[in-house]
Design an enzyme around this catalytic site. Structure first.
Site, PDB file in Angstrom:
ATOM      1  N   HIS A  16       3.491  35.289  -0.756  1.00 23.43           N
ATOM      2  CA  HIS A  16       2.774  34.741   0.395  1.00 23.43           C
ATOM      3  C   HIS A  16       2.423  35.865   1.372  1.00 23.43           C
ATOM      4  O   HIS A  16       1.297  35.939   1.869  1.00 23.43           O
ATOM      5  CB  HIS A  16       3.627  33.700   1.140  1.00 23.43           C
ATOM      6  CG  HIS A  16       3.933  32.479   0.351  1.00 23.43           C
ATOM      7  ND1 HIS A  16       5.202  31.944   0.283  1.00 23.43           N
ATOM      8  CD2 HIS A  16       3.147  31.660  -0.399  1.00 23.43           C
ATOM      9  CE1 HIS A  16       5.186  30.856  -0.464  1.00 23.43           C
ATOM     10  NE2 HIS A  16       3.947  30.667  -0.887  1.00 23.43           N
ATOM     11  N   LYS A  40       8.230  15.456   1.016  1.00 20.03           N
ATOM     12  CA  LYS A  40       8.665  16.505   0.099  1.00 20.03           C
ATOM     13  C   LYS A  40      10.036  17.039   0.519  1.00 20.03           C
ATOM     14  O   LYS A  40      10.290  17.243   1.703  1.00 20.03           O
ATOM     15  CB  LYS A  40       7.613  17.632   0.179  1.00 20.03           C
ATOM     16  CG  LYS A  40       7.619  18.611  -0.932  1.00 20.03           C
ATOM     17  CD  LYS A  40       6.403  19.528  -0.771  1.00 20.03           C
ATOM     18  CE  LYS A  40       6.323  20.538  -1.884  1.00 20.03           C
ATOM     19  NZ  LYS A  40       5.196  21.445  -1.717  1.00 20.03           N
ATOM     20  N   ARG A  89      -1.997  31.569  -8.875  1.00 26.58           N
ATOM     21  CA  ARG A  89      -1.126  32.474  -9.619  1.00 26.58           C
ATOM     22  C   ARG A  89      -1.461  32.503 -11.097  1.00 26.58           C
ATOM     23  O   ARG A  89      -1.346  33.517 -11.755  1.00 26.58           O
ATOM     24  CB  ARG A  89       0.341  32.042  -9.447  1.00 26.58           C
ATOM     25  CG  ARG A  89       0.921  32.316  -8.104  1.00 26.58           C
ATOM     26  CD  ARG A  89       2.399  31.937  -8.084  1.00 26.58           C
ATOM     27  NE  ARG A  89       2.606  30.635  -8.694  1.00 26.58           N
ATOM     28  CZ  ARG A  89       2.858  29.516  -8.020  1.00 26.58           C
ATOM     29  NH1 ARG A  89       2.948  29.535  -6.728  1.00 26.58           N
ATOM     30  NH2 ARG A  89       3.024  28.388  -8.644  1.00 26.58           N
ATOM     31  N   SER A 127       7.669  29.469  -4.594  1.00 29.58           N
ATOM     32  CA  SER A 127       8.715  28.983  -3.692  1.00 29.58           C
ATOM     33  C   SER A 127       9.716  28.096  -4.417  1.00 29.58           C
ATOM     34  O   SER A 127      10.924  28.204  -4.195  1.00 29.58           O
ATOM     35  CB  SER A 127       8.100  28.210  -2.520  1.00 29.58           C
ATOM     36  OG  SER A 127       7.425  29.074  -1.658  1.00 29.58           O
TER      37      SER A 127
END
Length: 158
Positions: A16, A40, A89, A127
């Site tokens: 990040h 979440k 990614r 993450s």
């Protein structure tokens, strides 16, 4: 032109950080928008996530970190941010990100989405993977900023 980089950032990673550093060279103002994501599970609460991202990015004068909830495009409009930055990614990220960008364009055609790929050394860092390794007692210090590494270590002790 101003841009935003939205995400949950739980936790904020070196990937990040790399992306924000690169975006900060392209845009006048960059807002790292930390999403509340009430549905979440998060390891850190929103205040901690904002503080950790802020600590990692403190040396970037044109970057600010702000918490938000609600629609990303609404936040973008409220803060005069014409570009949403999203990281890709791997090819597996593309389908979801493409759907998200298409829906955002439908909701706010004046806000563009720009995709950036990570620097090669961060392509595998996510993450959720960092969170899982840390929760299982693994060392993630090479994948996260120092402040995040310290915060994760303190969680292990608690």
């Amino acid at each position: 032109m101003n841009a935003m980089y939205p995400g949950t950032f739980d936790p904020f990673t070196n990937g990040h950080c790399d992306l924000v550093q690169r975006v900060a060279r392209l845009y006048d103002r960059v807002v790292v928008a930390v999403a509340a994501s009430p549905g979440k599970y998060t390891l850190f609460d929103i205040e901690q996530r904002v503080a950790l991202a802020g600590a990692a990015l403190a040396d970037l004068d044109n970057v600010e970190v702000i918490a938000y909830q609600g629609l990303t495009v609404d936040f973008a409009r409220q803060h005069e941010l014409g570009v949403i930055i999203r990281g890709l990614r791997a090819v597996s990220d593309f389908e979801f990100e493409f759907q998200l960008a298409s829906m955002n364009r439908r909701l706010a055609e004046d806000v563009e989405t720009v995709f950036l790929t990570p620097t090669e050394q961060f392509t595998f860092v996510s993450s959720s993977l960092i969170r899982e390794i840390a929760e299982l007692g693994g060392d993630v210090s090479e994948f996260v900023p120092a402040a995040v590494s310290k915060a994760l270590s303190e969680l292990k002790k608690a």
